[in-house]
Design a protein around this motif. Sequence first.
Motif, short mmCIF file in Angstrom:
data_model
loop_
_atom_site.label_atom_id
_atom_site.label_comp_id
_atom_site.label_asym_id
_atom_site.label_seq_id
_atom_site.Cartn_x
_atom_site.Cartn_y
_atom_site.Cartn_z
N ASN A 101 0.84 -1.20 0.00
CA ASN A 101 0.00 0.00 0.00
C ASN A 101 0.88 1.24 0.00
N PRO A 102 0.93 2.00 -1.10
CA PRO A 102 1.80 3.18 -1.16
C PRO A 102 1.42 4.20 -0.09
N LYS A 103 2.45 4.80 0.49
CA LYS A 103 2.23 5.69 1.63
C LYS A 103 1.54 7.00 1.27
N PHE A 104 1.61 7.39 -0.01
CA PHE A 104 0.97 8.66 -0.36
C PHE A 104 -0.54 8.59 -0.19
N THR A 105 -1.13 7.40 -0.38
CA THR A 105 -2.57 7.29 -0.17
C THR A 105 -2.92 7.43 1.30
#
Length: 497
Positions: free
Chosen positions: A99-103
């Motif tokens: 899960n990419p941290k920007f989301t």
Amino acid sequence: MTDNPDAKTGETAQVRYDQARYVENGQYEPLLAEKDLTRVEVGGDDDDSPLPDDLTRDSLELPELSEPELARHYTRLSQMIYGIDSGPYPLGSCTMKYNPKFTEDVAALPSAAVHPDRSERSTQGSLELMYHLQDYLGRIGGMDAVTLQPPAGAAGEFVGIRVAAAYHEHNGEGHRDEVIIPDSAHGTNFATAALGGYDVVSLPSDDEGRVDLEALEAALSEKTAALMLTNPNTLGLFERDITEIAEMVHDVGGLLYYDGANLNALLGRARPGDMGFDVMHYNVHKTFATPHGGGGPGAGPVGVVSELAPFLPSPRVRVLEDDSSASEPTYELFEPDHTIGKVHGFQGNWLVLVKTFAYIARLGDDGLTDASAKAVLNANYLASQLEYDVPYEPFHHEFVASAGEQDAADVAKRMLDYGVHPPTTKWPEIVPEALMTEPTEVESKATLDRLAAAFNAVADEDDEALEAAPGRTTARRIDQTSAARNPRLSWHALEDE
């Protein structure tokens, strides 16, 4: 035992810490053997408590720990648990994708903290995001309408089947009481159909691992409500006869349901709606990199063709058509004409939907197309490096290898000793000792090489090594059956031994 004159009661106690540091060869070294406890008064007269006497206490013993000790304790605990930030999770079909941290950053914005009970007038930004997410998902899946309410993929399945049932009932065809499901389908498909009140008709696969058209023709009848299908299927194989399958189902008046677990193999290349599917759910954790449910918040939006849109859960979001005085579109919640009702509080798990929207918006058309290409590339590269046999191909985003003479469950346990997470095992059953593997598009070649090395190291080991595994993990080999049937949900249960 050490005296602690500062304790409020003047009493002292001893506590032994079970937390220890792994050294080698299965040996552990205690980190803290003893520590002072401070006894703190926590209550007054028991008569003042609304709780029963056996649930109240006069004091609470708290360990006296410094901040570094406390931080290190929880850091050690975190390092003992394998997570998606630790390495790949190649669990076929139930894949945990990074899960990419920007989301997470987007979901943590103060403007995202919108109370769901606020008025539509004061939540126009939230409604606009949901409206555009409905549109994004509809276009990606080739669907005409989307609901965002279901809180997980399995919940989406149930909503889709209930929508199908409502559609048939509305058309005076409530006699349709069978749902056809291939033998390689997800277990949730069978459970969903049964929970929806249908009789399940299992459909065998052909020699190539795809839908057997002759068996499908024999199973179809005026009693067929739907065929639940995953494409590519759980072997990673694309159903080449999908348009013919859709025609066969529609010719008897049934609906074609798409399990969205493997949609990440098709992004930007093919759409279920164009193949003839009538209803589908989206596993946003798998396709759009939001956190997996796992007992917590998730999302499983459902898309349908126009004929089924009136039966979707309420409410949905639309543009207010008669507000011509507004300089920007005004959004409102509405109830579909023949809605099956509410299936989740408010409009679903809002922050998970925010992450879904952020992921899709950031990648765009080109990014989503690239993601599906890399998902297929990674699966094929990894399979090419394995010593284990892969009986069904050509596959797309995932493959099912066979452990052969080895026990697949033992293989999985032994892989833990090599510092990687194992694949899904023992399923689908059409592959003996199945090792169902999906690396996803996010993993690098170096990571895939390490994963392949672990597979191959285990493939060369004898039964004695496999049956003793795992040997280097915090928890040793456990009795999974007893653990599932007799779970100990509290440390107090340890006193029963």
